[in-house]
Design a protein around this motif. Sequence first.
Motif, PDB file in Angstrom:
ATOM      1  N   ASP A  82      43.308  -7.164 -15.799  1.00  0.00           N
ATOM      2  CA  ASP A  82      42.018  -7.876 -15.370  1.00  0.00           C
ATOM      3  C   ASP A  82      41.771  -7.249 -13.916  1.00  0.00           C
ATOM      4  N   LEU A  83      42.744  -7.563 -13.059  1.00  0.00           N
ATOM      5  CA  LEU A  83      42.552  -7.683 -11.674  1.00  0.00           C
ATOM      6  C   LEU A  83      42.712  -6.167 -11.320  1.00  0.00           C
ATOM      7  N   ASN A  89      45.497   0.764 -13.088  1.00  0.00           N
ATOM      8  CA  ASN A  89      44.765   0.366 -14.193  1.00  0.00           C
ATOM      9  C   ASN A  89      45.387   0.822 -15.732  1.00  0.00           C
ATOM     10  N   SER A 125      39.833  -8.938 -21.823  1.00  0.00           N
ATOM     11  CA  SER A 125      39.529  -9.192 -20.581  1.00  0.00           C
ATOM     12  C   SER A 125      38.652 -10.429 -20.234  1.00  0.00           C
ATOM     13  N   THR A 160      38.768  -9.251  -8.880  1.00  0.00           N
ATOM     14  CA  THR A 160      38.878  -8.018  -9.308  1.00  0.00           C
ATOM     15  C   THR A 160      37.900  -6.943  -8.652  1.00  0.00           C
TER      16      THR A 160
END
Length: 363
Positions: free
Chosen positions: A239-240, A248, A256, A337
């Motif tokens: 998620d971050l 990613n 998420s 994020t």
Amino acid sequence: MEHTQFLAVNLMVYEMIIMFIIFALFHKKFYKENLAKRERKITSNSNIFGWVFIALSLIILYLNPTILTRYSFVWLASELKSKDVEGVSVSFFLTIIQLSHLILTVSILNIIYRFYEKKPHFIFVILSIFVVAISSSFIVGTSRFSIILPLVTGLYTILKLYKPYRKLLGFLSIALSFIFIAVSTSLKRKTITGDVGSSTFENLNTDLQLYFSGVANVAHSVNTRLIYEPFNVMAILSDLFRSVIYLNSLFGQHVSALMQYNVSFYGGGPSRDQILPMIGQGYLYFGFILAPILTALTIIIVMYLDKKIMKSSSLFTIYIITYLCLKFALFNMANATIQISFFTNFFLILLIIEWLNKTIKTR
């Protein structure tokens, strides 16, 4: 419903208490000396790579002119444009143009200040304000962040540069900020709601809920806990770093919290544009006790950046560090994020340009 809102209010109060505690614990480390009295004289910089980057951006614009369709000029627009660009599938190009916008602004300020260093005159102050005002008048999509951040960054930089005129500049900065906020808010309201009549209080409440972690937004975070599992390390990392190039792809596909929050917010449906508040993000990841951990880290980063700004003597450095500091300081309008994505995909490029300019100057 009442229990959810009660928990949301407690989370927000808890976050505020942690903010004060963090500042009390760390302020001596970052502010142990009177930085205002130790400010260095700011100088203009060599900016070869900044202009090279601008030239590269002009080539990109020539090849992809539709990128400009995401920008609106706030003083002439009747409504704001979409943040999406038809015919441009590579978002990296969009980031390059947005970066170039900032670099062009600081590069022009750098040239003006170079003349001021040789012959101090108020006309250069006026020119600097004009450059910042025009540069900040281009809004990306419907995001008021895209004009408020450059505006405040530019005005603060001018305040640092032209110390003899600080009182006048302070007054002008406040006036300009209010004007920009009022005009952009009116434009956004017309764009989103079609200028449907409603009370001033209702409009203000809607704006605050949209742009800050209001009770309603945090309450939706609390509701999301029903469909999201906390303390899943890989899901949290995924998620971050979901918007960070390359990183990613390292954590695979996980549920998420950002997406689940939007499912809860909209009650299903295709919309996924609502920002999960940072305190809500911490709550979903780590539970109530550790919920403010992301906020605490952000406050420490802001204090560190503030110290760097005060001790810097480079115009370019002051501008980009101020921009980053403001971005992190407005954490109530974002989440971890978004901040990580901004730092890795956006800010690092500015640091690289600054490093290259310093390296060339040293050699």
